[in-house]
Design a protein around this motif. Sequence first.
Motif, PDB file in Angstrom:
ATOM      1  N   SER A 155      -1.812  -3.896  -4.816  1.00  0.00           N
ATOM      2  CA  SER A 155      -2.360  -5.196  -5.142  1.00  0.00           C
ATOM      3  C   SER A 155      -1.396  -6.324  -4.798  1.00  0.00           C
ATOM      4  O   SER A 155      -1.423  -7.380  -5.386  1.00  0.00           O
ATOM      5  N   GLY A 156      -0.517  -6.072  -3.821  1.00  0.00           N
ATOM      6  CA  GLY A 156       0.408  -7.119  -3.401  1.00  0.00           C
ATOM      7  C   GLY A 156      -0.335  -8.255  -2.718  1.00  0.00           C
ATOM      8  O   GLY A 156      -1.319  -8.030  -2.014  1.00  0.00           O
ATOM      9  N   ILE A 157       0.145  -9.463  -2.946  1.00  0.00           N
ATOM     10  CA  ILE A 157      -0.558 -10.659  -2.469  1.00  0.00           C
ATOM     11  C   ILE A 157      -0.698 -10.652  -0.946  1.00  0.00           C
ATOM     12  O   ILE A 157      -1.719 -11.057  -0.396  1.00  0.00           O
ATOM     13  N   ILE A 158       0.315 -10.159  -0.242  1.00  0.00           N
ATOM     14  CA  ILE A 158       0.261 -10.165   1.223  1.00  0.00           C
ATOM     15  C   ILE A 158      -0.865  -9.251   1.721  1.00  0.00           C
ATOM     16  O   ILE A 158      -1.657  -9.630   2.595  1.00  0.00           O
ATOM     17  N   ASN A 159      -0.929  -8.054   1.128  1.00  0.00           N
ATOM     18  CA  ASN A 159      -1.998  -7.144   1.543  1.00  0.00           C
ATOM     19  C   ASN A 159      -3.371  -7.649   1.115  1.00  0.00           C
ATOM     20  O   ASN A 159      -4.369  -7.382   1.784  1.00  0.00           O
ATOM     21  N   LEU A 160      -3.423  -8.383  -0.011  1.00  0.00           N
ATOM     22  CA  LEU A 160      -4.701  -8.981  -0.422  1.00  0.00           C
ATOM     23  C   LEU A 160      -5.169  -9.988   0.624  1.00  0.00           C
ATOM     24  O   LEU A 160      -6.346 -10.046   0.980  1.00  0.00           O
ATOM     25  N   ILE A 161      -4.203 -10.789   1.121  1.00  0.00           N
ATOM     26  CA  ILE A 161      -4.554 -11.777   2.145  1.00  0.00           C
ATOM     27  C   ILE A 161      -5.001 -11.065   3.423  1.00  0.00           C
ATOM     28  O   ILE A 161      -6.015 -11.428   4.031  1.00  0.00           O
ATOM     29  N   ILE A 162      -4.254 -10.029   3.816  1.00  0.00           N
ATOM     30  CA  ILE A 162      -4.630  -9.279   5.024  1.00  0.00           C
ATOM     31  C   ILE A 162      -6.050  -8.737   4.885  1.00  0.00           C
ATOM     32  O   ILE A 162      -6.858  -8.822   5.821  1.00  0.00           O
ATOM     33  N   GLU A 163      -6.368  -8.209   3.700  1.00  0.00           N
ATOM     34  CA  GLU A 163      -7.716  -7.664   3.480  1.00  0.00           C
ATOM     35  C   GLU A 163      -8.776  -8.755   3.531  1.00  0.00           C
ATOM     36  O   GLU A 163      -9.854  -8.554   4.068  1.00  0.00           O
ATOM     37  N   GLU A 190      -6.331  -4.322   7.875  1.00  0.00           N
ATOM     38  CA  GLU A 190      -6.086  -3.108   7.104  1.00  0.00           C
ATOM     39  C   GLU A 190      -4.769  -3.212   6.363  1.00  0.00           C
ATOM     40  O   GLU A 190      -3.823  -3.849   6.828  1.00  0.00           O
ATOM     41  N   LYS A 191      -4.708  -2.573   5.207  1.00  0.00           N
ATOM     42  CA  LYS A 191      -3.487  -2.583   4.401  1.00  0.00           C
ATOM     43  C   LYS A 191      -2.315  -2.018   5.186  1.00  0.00           C
ATOM     44  O   LYS A 191      -2.474  -1.063   5.933  1.00  0.00           O
ATOM     45  N   VAL A 192      -1.148  -2.656   4.981  1.00  0.00           N
ATOM     46  CA  VAL A 192       0.044  -2.189   5.672  1.00  0.00           C
ATOM     47  C   VAL A 192       1.060  -1.719   4.622  1.00  0.00           C
ATOM     48  O   VAL A 192       1.319  -2.425   3.658  1.00  0.00           O
ATOM     49  N   TYR A 193       1.637  -0.543   4.829  1.00  0.00           N
ATOM     50  CA  TYR A 193       2.699  -0.044   3.951  1.00  0.00           C
ATOM     51  C   TYR A 193       4.034  -0.562   4.482  1.00  0.00           C
ATOM     52  O   TYR A 193       4.793   0.162   5.109  1.00  0.00           O
ATOM     53  N   PHE A 194       4.277  -1.850   4.201  1.00  0.00           N
ATOM     54  CA  PHE A 194       5.417  -2.533   4.827  1.00  0.00           C
ATOM     55  C   PHE A 194       6.752  -1.842   4.583  1.00  0.00           C
ATOM     56  O   PHE A 194       7.552  -1.686   5.487  1.00  0.00           O
ATOM     57  N   THR A 222       8.972  -6.529  -3.043  1.00  0.00           N
ATOM     58  CA  THR A 222       8.282  -5.234  -3.155  1.00  0.00           C
ATOM     59  C   THR A 222       6.898  -5.402  -3.785  1.00  0.00           C
ATOM     60  O   THR A 222       5.951  -4.746  -3.377  1.00  0.00           O
ATOM     61  N   ASN A 223       6.790  -6.294  -4.761  1.00  0.00           N
ATOM     62  CA  ASN A 223       5.491  -6.498  -5.393  1.00  0.00           C
ATOM     63  C   ASN A 223       4.503  -7.178  -4.456  1.00  0.00           C
ATOM     64  O   ASN A 223       3.347  -6.792  -4.383  1.00  0.00           O
TER      65      ASN A 223
END
Lengths: 324, 287
Positions: free
Chosen positions: A158-166, A171-175, A151-152
């Motif tokens: 500020s999740g690492i996966i969304n940081l990488i995507i950015e 675009e940020k994904v609400y996984f 979840t983090n």
Amino acid sequence: MKVTEYSKQTTKSTIAVDRKRSLWSQIKRDKYLYLLLLPMVAYYILFNYKPMYGLQIAFKEFNPALGITASSWIDPWYYYFQQFFGGPYFVRLLKNTLILNGYMLLFAFPLPIILALMLNEVKSQTYKKLAQTFVYVPHFISMVVVAGLVTNFLSPGSGIINLIIEKFGGEKVYFLIKPEYFRPIYVLMHIWKEVGFNSIIYIAALAAVDMELYEAARIDGAGRWKQLWHVTLPGILPTVIIMLILRIGHLLDIGYEAIILLYQPVTFATADVFSSYVYREAVLSPTPQYSLAAAVGLFNGVVALILVLISNTVSKKVTEISLW
Amino acid sequence: MKKSTGEWIFTIINYTLITAGALLAIYPFVYVLVASLSSGDAVTAGEVWLIPKGFQLGAYEEVFQLDSIWVSYGNALFYTVFGTMFSLVITICGAYTLSKKRLVGRRFFNYMVLFTMWFNPGMVPHYLNFKSLGLYNQRLAVIVAFAVLAFYVILMRTYFESIPDSLEEAASIDGASDLYILFKVYLPMAIPAIATISLYYAVIRWNGFLWSMILLRDSSKVPLQVWLKKLIVEMNMEAQDGVDMGQYNREVMIYATIVIAVLPMLALYPFIQRFFIKGIMVGAIKG
């Protein structure tokens, strides 16, 4: 001739008497052994077999005040089963359970085998040990922590996966609130947690393959690929088949600790399975539907038992190895 | 031996993939540790990867000040120690008796244990059973719930069976009772197996959360995992937009908490790894 017949008879009868007497004296002789067994038998009766007796509430209109035995039988006896099978959730729950398990079979099942084969090709023992030490670690971390990491890491803030995507201009994904992502997340999480640990059994099987077979193959001029194909794979095939059959036997079971930790009402469409449904109806609900939930559990348990019995029979036929 | 070009390429790819896999398995822990030591801003901005940025220990200080973490930590230790002991006593004594082939009714008792592996009545009957036994919201419930697992009974039984009968015969000729033989002859020889199942049980206890969550209501009784579940999962779900928790960034606090929570397991990991693998081998040989 007569003498021997006579003596035969006496031996027979003395044995019979002996058996009768000795059964009791055997039990008496082993009285301390039974004493040692007693706590376990008591435990199993109280915590495993008594709940099986309690399953009758699936056929009763369970009233907590009256208890299991005094609650009245419901008419017709299949009332709750009818309510469940005819209800809006049955198809969804069955579909989700089967799809999730299908994904696990397709992706999570072969990976430990591939990992074991890859590790088997590593010649440096130090390196192999080190890699193994690393890949086993996630198995020992609790599901709560793993789900917390997921979840983090996936958090849109500020999740690492969304940081990488950015970073890559995406675009940020609400996984976790998108139903279409739940299954991949669940399967990937399990792969990360268990792939190393599940490979241990195949590593053991690989270690047991006769070295002389490789020697013979090499003398016959077989390269690495041919050795893999003709020696290694046949060597571990029985283990693979047993594990596969076991897996199929558990097609209706799914680790629902992880599901309860990761799903939300918006993702129920893909995430809800039999056991999480039972948990919500019986434990979380302010008006618990014990009988209905027990019926779902009974259905699940019986199908699982049948699948285990079938897979065991198949295993016996195919590999001559059975679970009992 | 000379390697062909193809084999060289294969070897390089193989090593690369294994290294990548091993790093992938371990990196989340590295990241959590590093992020827990960094400033919230640096983490949110995505500047933290391998080395802490804006080094601070404040998140830890803040977590240490929470009474609830110490309470749940203490509870977890309590449940792990006493729960494992409870599991061990029943498993060892029962498995010893079941390992005696001469025992009248051995098959029956074996099936009694085995059947529970193949048929599970489900959550509701178990839940109602605990309630009817007066165990709801009792510490004892967590100690006894799912304490004896058939797989470990079989593992222990198999180990006892592998010890030669002649030892028992010699001792009983000397007049030793079954209890004496178990404690003085068999247990000392079974220490590797006992260590294995102790660790199995202890890891399950330490990591388990579902039934503790279901059976306990008072927050003074819950173990660490249940407390963590409340903190990590629920807070994340509620505050997707990143509400601050105390002085420090919420993520950083959660990462610090995770580090504290997994520390005992990682510290014990070298021992655990050794015994776990041994145990799996015993199980694998049995089929």
